[in-house]
Scaffold this motif. Structure first.
Motif, PDB file in Angstrom:
ATOM      1  N   TYR A  80      40.208  13.583   5.422  1.00  0.00           N
ATOM      2  CA  TYR A  80      39.044  14.776   5.628  1.00  0.00           C
ATOM      3  C   TYR A  80      39.636  16.267   6.244  1.00  0.00           C
ATOM      4  O   TYR A  80      40.772  16.013   6.745  1.00  0.00           O
ATOM      5  CB  TYR A  80      38.073  14.340   6.472  1.00  0.00           C
ATOM      6  CG  TYR A  80      37.392  13.015   5.986  1.00  0.00           C
ATOM      7  CD1 TYR A  80      36.054  13.052   5.390  1.00  0.00           C
ATOM      8  CD2 TYR A  80      37.691  11.839   6.385  1.00  0.00           C
ATOM      9  CE1 TYR A  80      35.501  11.878   4.686  1.00  0.00           C
ATOM     10  CE2 TYR A  80      37.329  10.592   5.768  1.00  0.00           C
ATOM     11  CZ  TYR A  80      36.115  10.881   4.997  1.00  0.00           C
ATOM     12  OH  TYR A  80      35.404   9.516   4.579  1.00  0.00           O
ATOM     13  N   LEU A  81      39.270  17.253   5.536  1.00  0.00           N
ATOM     14  CA  LEU A  81      39.552  18.527   6.282  1.00  0.00           C
ATOM     15  C   LEU A  81      38.672  19.125   7.229  1.00  0.00           C
ATOM     16  O   LEU A  81      37.594  19.257   6.826  1.00  0.00           O
ATOM     17  CB  LEU A  81      40.035  19.402   5.103  1.00  0.00           C
ATOM     18  CG  LEU A  81      40.270  20.794   5.312  1.00  0.00           C
ATOM     19  CD1 LEU A  81      41.790  20.881   5.788  1.00  0.00           C
ATOM     20  CD2 LEU A  81      40.467  21.712   3.990  1.00  0.00           C
ATOM     21  N   ARG A  82      38.990  19.179   8.379  1.00  0.00           N
ATOM     22  CA  ARG A  82      38.156  19.721   9.154  1.00  0.00           C
ATOM     23  C   ARG A  82      38.188  21.160   9.408  1.00  0.00           C
ATOM     24  O   ARG A  82      39.051  21.846   9.512  1.00  0.00           O
ATOM     25  CB  ARG A  82      38.480  19.111  10.569  1.00  0.00           C
ATOM     26  CG  ARG A  82      37.228  19.411  11.765  1.00  0.00           C
ATOM     27  CD  ARG A  82      37.415  18.690  13.073  1.00  0.00           C
ATOM     28  NE  ARG A  82      38.541  19.000  13.778  1.00  0.00           N
ATOM     29  CZ  ARG A  82      39.124  18.032  14.483  1.00  0.00           C
ATOM     30  NH1 ARG A  82      38.808  16.771  14.966  1.00  0.00           N
ATOM     31  NH2 ARG A  82      40.608  18.188  15.308  1.00  0.00           N
ATOM     32  N   LEU A  83      36.896  21.808   9.050  1.00  0.00           N
ATOM     33  CA  LEU A  83      36.896  23.268   8.716  1.00  0.00           C
ATOM     34  C   LEU A  83      37.208  24.128  10.057  1.00  0.00           C
ATOM     35  O   LEU A  83      37.606  25.194   9.809  1.00  0.00           O
ATOM     36  CB  LEU A  83      35.443  23.720   8.216  1.00  0.00           C
ATOM     37  CG  LEU A  83      35.226  23.032   6.730  1.00  0.00           C
ATOM     38  CD1 LEU A  83      33.855  23.606   6.216  1.00  0.00           C
ATOM     39  CD2 LEU A  83      36.340  23.588   5.765  1.00  0.00           C
ATOM     40  N   SER A  84      36.559  23.782  11.189  1.00  0.00           N
ATOM     41  CA  SER A  84      36.814  24.385  12.130  1.00  0.00           C
ATOM     42  C   SER A  84      38.270  24.876  12.690  1.00  0.00           C
ATOM     43  O   SER A  84      38.762  25.887  13.153  1.00  0.00           O
ATOM     44  CB  SER A  84      36.292  23.683  13.477  1.00  0.00           C
ATOM     45  OG  SER A  84      36.762  22.539  13.850  1.00  0.00           O
ATOM     46  N   ASP A  85      39.227  23.845  12.500  1.00  0.00           N
ATOM     47  CA  ASP A  85      40.687  24.148  12.870  1.00  0.00           C
ATOM     48  C   ASP A  85      41.573  23.758  11.739  1.00  0.00           C
ATOM     49  O   ASP A  85      42.622  23.730  11.915  1.00  0.00           O
ATOM     50  CB  ASP A  85      41.007  23.474  14.372  1.00  0.00           C
ATOM     51  CG  ASP A  85      40.838  21.878  14.014  1.00  0.00           C
ATOM     52  OD1 ASP A  85      40.257  21.407  13.025  1.00  0.00           O
ATOM     53  OD2 ASP A  85      41.107  21.163  15.091  1.00  0.00           O
ATOM     54  N   ALA A  86      40.941  23.653  10.455  1.00  0.00           N
ATOM     55  CA  ALA A  86      41.931  23.309   9.361  1.00  0.00           C
ATOM     56  C   ALA A  86      42.899  22.162   9.452  1.00  0.00           C
ATOM     57  O   ALA A  86      43.830  22.130   9.104  1.00  0.00           O
ATOM     58  CB  ALA A  86      42.885  24.419   8.965  1.00  0.00           C
ATOM     59  N   GLN A  87      42.464  21.230  10.457  1.00  0.00           N
ATOM     60  CA  GLN A  87      42.993  19.948  10.822  1.00  0.00           C
ATOM     61  C   GLN A  87      42.639  18.946   9.507  1.00  0.00           C
ATOM     62  O   GLN A  87      41.648  18.818   9.094  1.00  0.00           O
ATOM     63  CB  GLN A  87      42.605  19.469  11.932  1.00  0.00           C
ATOM     64  CG  GLN A  87      43.535  18.245  12.376  1.00  0.00           C
ATOM     65  CD  GLN A  87      44.417  18.745  13.396  1.00  0.00           C
ATOM     66  OE1 GLN A  87      44.387  19.758  13.939  1.00  0.00           O
ATOM     67  NE2 GLN A  87      45.643  17.830  13.079  1.00  0.00           N
ATOM     68  N   VAL A  88      43.858  18.321   8.853  1.00  0.00           N
ATOM     69  CA  VAL A  88      43.630  17.190   8.131  1.00  0.00           C
ATOM     70  C   VAL A  88      43.612  15.808   8.900  1.00  0.00           C
ATOM     71  O   VAL A  88      44.075  15.447   9.585  1.00  0.00           O
ATOM     72  CB  VAL A  88      44.953  17.019   7.129  1.00  0.00           C
ATOM     73  CG1 VAL A  88      44.915  15.869   6.400  1.00  0.00           C
ATOM     74  CG2 VAL A  88      45.030  18.289   6.320  1.00  0.00           C
ATOM     75  N   LEU A  89      42.517  15.280   8.790  1.00  0.00           N
ATOM     76  CA  LEU A  89      42.189  13.934   9.433  1.00  0.00           C
ATOM     77  C   LEU A  89      42.463  12.680   8.333  1.00  0.00           C
ATOM     78  O   LEU A  89      42.026  12.880   7.247  1.00  0.00           O
ATOM     79  CB  LEU A  89      40.639  13.954   9.580  1.00  0.00           C
ATOM     80  CG  LEU A  89      40.185  14.898  10.880  1.00  0.00           C
ATOM     81  CD1 LEU A  89      38.898  14.839  11.110  1.00  0.00           C
ATOM     82  CD2 LEU A  89      41.172  15.014  12.121  1.00  0.00           C
ATOM     83  N   GLY A  90      43.213  11.776   8.710  1.00  0.00           N
ATOM     84  CA  GLY A  90      43.385  10.690   7.972  1.00  0.00           C
ATOM     85  C   GLY A  90      44.682  10.918   7.187  1.00  0.00           C
ATOM     86  O   GLY A  90      45.316  11.985   7.495  1.00  0.00           O
TER      87      GLY A  90
END
Lengths: 193, 589
Positions: A114-124
């Motif tokens: 998943y791509l977290r929009l708030s901090d452009a972090q890739v999860l998983g």
């Protein structure tokens, strides 16, 4: 009608002049004309009622045929709709979807990311789906059987008008929508700016 | 003529007239009063028709409304054998063509899936029995497509009867749970039978007058003498898509490993709702005879087995709850042991003997768990096990559900006293095992297992099954620590590569249980299982996989199935990837 009116106007006057002697003759005169009138009215009425009744019952029973015809038509339409519904619900069964998807060269993805929009972090941990992930290929296809679906895959030979129409519709739909990329040239490349 | 004769004649005439009058009145009374009811009935029978208003049986759907079972009108094809002897004619392309019985039989046979000879045999058999036979059943429950095609043939001696029947559009998906309905519309198995009260429809009746020749309904003559009642809709907690996936992955592995049977369960940790309960082999309710009688229900509910080492984390949680151990407690675990009471057993493989409690779980040491398991009394352990749900059926109360065998401590022999710590000497169903792990994942609180979400009656009223309240089994910290230790099994055990799911933390435990050989001993083929919680940092789902008699004969046979199911469930329900890293407990001292 005019006779009757005159009679009504005259009789009270006569009665007031010579009550006893005139009363007999006035009744004779007054009774003769109404008899014809009432007879006419009642006969006409009776005939009228009978005729209306006949017309009504003919109308009602002719409607009965129409109702029956419409009900039969409605039943046929309901059946067609039911038939199509059944086809849809069986085609949308997971067995069919999985097999169709794999036949089109699709494979189940492995772990998602998943791509977290708030901090452009890739999860998983994103990973590429392997082409060997086929789950329903070959002999594995019938492990979760569905005999209803098999019926649609190998339909019984159809005859009659109804079936002829349905076959024609399917063929038309098949022709207009290419199912696999190989059937119609290449997949259009999306324009990005 | 005298006066007297005159008056006598008059009297005679009056008498004769009187007698006729009396006879006439008598007849009038007989018809209008005495026979009135019978005659009215006879008249009504000639004029009016009674027909059944079918009370539709309710459908069974999954949690998303996907239909798993629904009522469908089918048709019995019947014929008048005596009339079938005559040729008939029909119009083809504007010409009258005569059709022979043989040709008609061929056309019928094609549509009902029989040979023409079989159709003719049915007609002949009826005629042999009664040359004037007016009724023979050609085929039962043909579907709408076949019915319309048969009707279009225009065969004058072919008749149809409506036959309400049941269809399972997704076939074997959840077929083990839904069950099936017999040809006569009577529920015979599974939820169809146990939820009869919700699903059943009641047939009604309607009478109407019909014209003699065309059999047209006379307007205004329709009277509903008994209204039909439509059955309710049964909603399950099952997700048909996940259920299919779990069934398919399980079946594939059972086939590849030449196992004799397998089962897999997915349960929601936070609600106790079952998402998928798969059995293999399992039934396609559309084709009941295609499956052996043993596999027409759900093994996960009805077939208890000795769970084996998947019991160890539960034993550990009891010890943690009682404050007897920590994950790092030193447990001397040699390969074989003989306890003071004479009980003797050994581990399945050699390993270092200086194990911590976490090490005992990772190496799955029977000896190790028995060294600490006796720190709490048998009664206390029995009490914990009951609270975990062993020894009684789950709250689902599935048809034919087993309680498993959990004996009271006074019945435990010396060997059983220890073997129960590692899952031998008692039996549990897959559902009971899943429910026990659900408690570990849910901070030590076991929730009632739920399979039926609700029943929606035809009038829209919704009723939910009544369930008992949650039960605290072990403390929150004991449950959490047990999950942490199980996570070490997934990251350090021999199956770590097979169990890793990218981005998610996994807690799991293997179980290799011997099977009773039926002669009081154990056979050398195992029931292998893998059970765990995902994601381990905030458990959402219990996943359990069990397969019997695999080629590998180790839990290596079930690990890939566990992995695929867990990964699929996490993906399907968009579970956020785990944060943080797995707790790292030492395995040796």
């Amino acid at each position: 009608m005019s006779n009757a009116l005159r009679q009504v106007q005259v009789s009270p006057l006569r009665r007031s002049l010579t009550r006893v002697s005139q009363s007999v003759s006035s009744r004779v005169v007054g009774k003769k004309r109404p008899k014809v009138f009432y007879a006419t009215v009642s006969v006409a009425g009776t005939v009228g009622i009978i005729v209306t009744q006949i017309i009504l019952s003919v109308w009602v029973s002719s409607n009965a045929f129409e109702i029956d015809e419409l009900q039969t038509a409605s039943k046929e339409v309901t059946r067609s709709s039911e038939q199509v519904q059944q086809h849809v619900s069986e085609l949308s069964s997971p067995q069919n979807l999985a097999q169709t998807a794999e036949a089109l060269g699709m494979v189940s993805s492995s772990t998602p990311a998943y791509l977290r929009l708030s901090d452009a972090q890739v999860l998983g941990q994103p990973s590429v789906a392997s082409s060997s992930a086929g789950l329903v290929a070959g002999s594995y296809a019938g492990l979760v059987p569905n005999s209803e679906l098999a019926k649609w895959r190998n339909p019984a030979p159809l005859t009659g008008n109804v079936s002829a129409t349905s076959v024609a519709t399917t063929t038309a739909a098949d022709a207009s929508v290419p199912l696999s990329p190989s059937a119609g040239a290449t997949i259009p490349v999306p324009q990005t700016r | 003529m005298t006066r007297t004769t005159m008056s006598r004649r008059i009297l005679g005439v009056i008498c004769v007239v009187g007698i006729f009058l009396i006879i006439a009145i008598g007849r009038l009374v007989e018809i209008q009063v005495v026979q009135a009811a019978t005659l009215n009935e006879e008249a009504a029978g000639k004029m009016s028709q009674t027909h059944v208003l079918f009370g539709t049986r309710g459908s069974v759907t999954d949690r998303n409304g996907t239909v798993l079972a629904e009522a469908q009108m089918r048709y019995n094809v019947t014929a008048s054998p005596s009339q079938s002897l005559n040729e008939f004619s029909r119009t083809v392309d504007g010409k009258r063509v005569s059709v022979s019985t043989a040709q008609a039989a061929t056309e019928i046979a094609q549509l009902v899936g029989k040979t023409p000879q079989a159709v003719i045999d049915i007609l002949n058999a009826a005629l042999t029995e009664d040359p004037h036979s007016e009724y023979a059943v050609i085929a039962k429950s043909v579907d709408l497509t076949a019915f319309r095609a048969l009707d279009a043939l225009g065969i004058p001696w072919l008749y149809f009867e409506q036959a309400p029947s049941r269809v399972y559009p997704n076939g074997a998906v959840a077929g083990n749970l839904v069950g099936f309905v017999g040809e006569d519309g009577q529920a015979l198995a599974g939820l169809e039978l146990s939820n009869e009260e919700c699903l059943a429809g009641v047939n009604g009746e309607q009478t109407s007058d019909r014209s003699a020749r065309e059999s047209i309904t006379i307007p205004g003559s329709q009277v509903v003498t008994k209204p039909a009642k439509t059955g309710g809709k049964l909603t399950l907690t099952i997700d048909a898509d996940v259920q299919w996936y779990v069934q398919q992955v399980l079946a594939k592995q059972v086939e590849d490993q030449h196992g004799s049977w397998g089962m897999a369960v997915v349960e929601e940790v936070k609600t106790g709702k079952l998402v998928a309960v798969a059995d293999y082999p399992s039934i396609d309710p559309n084709n009941v005879n295609g499956t052996s009688e043993n596999y027409r229900g759900s093994l996960a509910f009805s077939a208890p087995y000795e769970p084996g080492s998947t019991m160890k984390p539960l034993t550990a949680s009891m010890l943690l709850d009682q404050g007897k151990v920590t994950p790092e407690t030193h447990v001397y675990s040699p390969y074989e042991i003989t306890h003071d009471n004479g009980a003797n057993f050994h581990d399945s493989g050699y390993h270092a003997s200086n194990l911590t409690l976490t090490g005992v779980l990772v190496e799955s040491s029977n000896v190790g768990i028995s060294q600490v398991g006796d720190l709490i009394s048998a009664d206390k352990r029995y009490d914990f096990m009951t609270k975990f749900g062993f020894g009684s059926t789950s709250e689902v109360d599935f048809l034919g559900e087993s309680t498993g065998i959990l004996r009271t401590p006074d019945e435990w022999d010396n060997q059983t006293f220890y073997t129960m710590m590692f899952g031998q000497g008692f039996t549990a169903t897959a559902i009971q095992m899943a429910s026990a792990y659900q408690a570990l994942g849910n901070g030590g609180v076991r929730l009632p297992v739920q399979l039926v979400e609700s029943c929606t009656a035809d009038d829209g009223s919704v009723s939910k099954p009544s369930l008992p309240g949650p039960v605290r089994v072990v403390s929150e910290s004991a449950a959490r620590t047990s999950v942490d230790m199980m996570e070490n099994v997934a990251t350090k055990g021999w199956l770590r590569d097979k169990l890793a799911i990218g981005g998610y933390r996994v807690a799991a435990k293997t179980g290799t249980a011997q099977q009773a050989d039926g002669n009081g001993g154990y056979s050398d083929s195992y029931i292998v299982s893998l059970e765990g919680l995902v994601p381990a940092d905030n458990p959402q789902y219990v996943v359990l996989v069990t397969i019997a008699d695999t080629d590998m004969n180790t839990t290596g046979a079930v690990a890939p199935v566990f992995h695929d199911i867990a990964a699929h469930v996490l993906k399907q329900y968009r579970v956020q990837p785990s944060t943080g890293s797995a707790p790292d407990f030492p395995l040796n001292y």
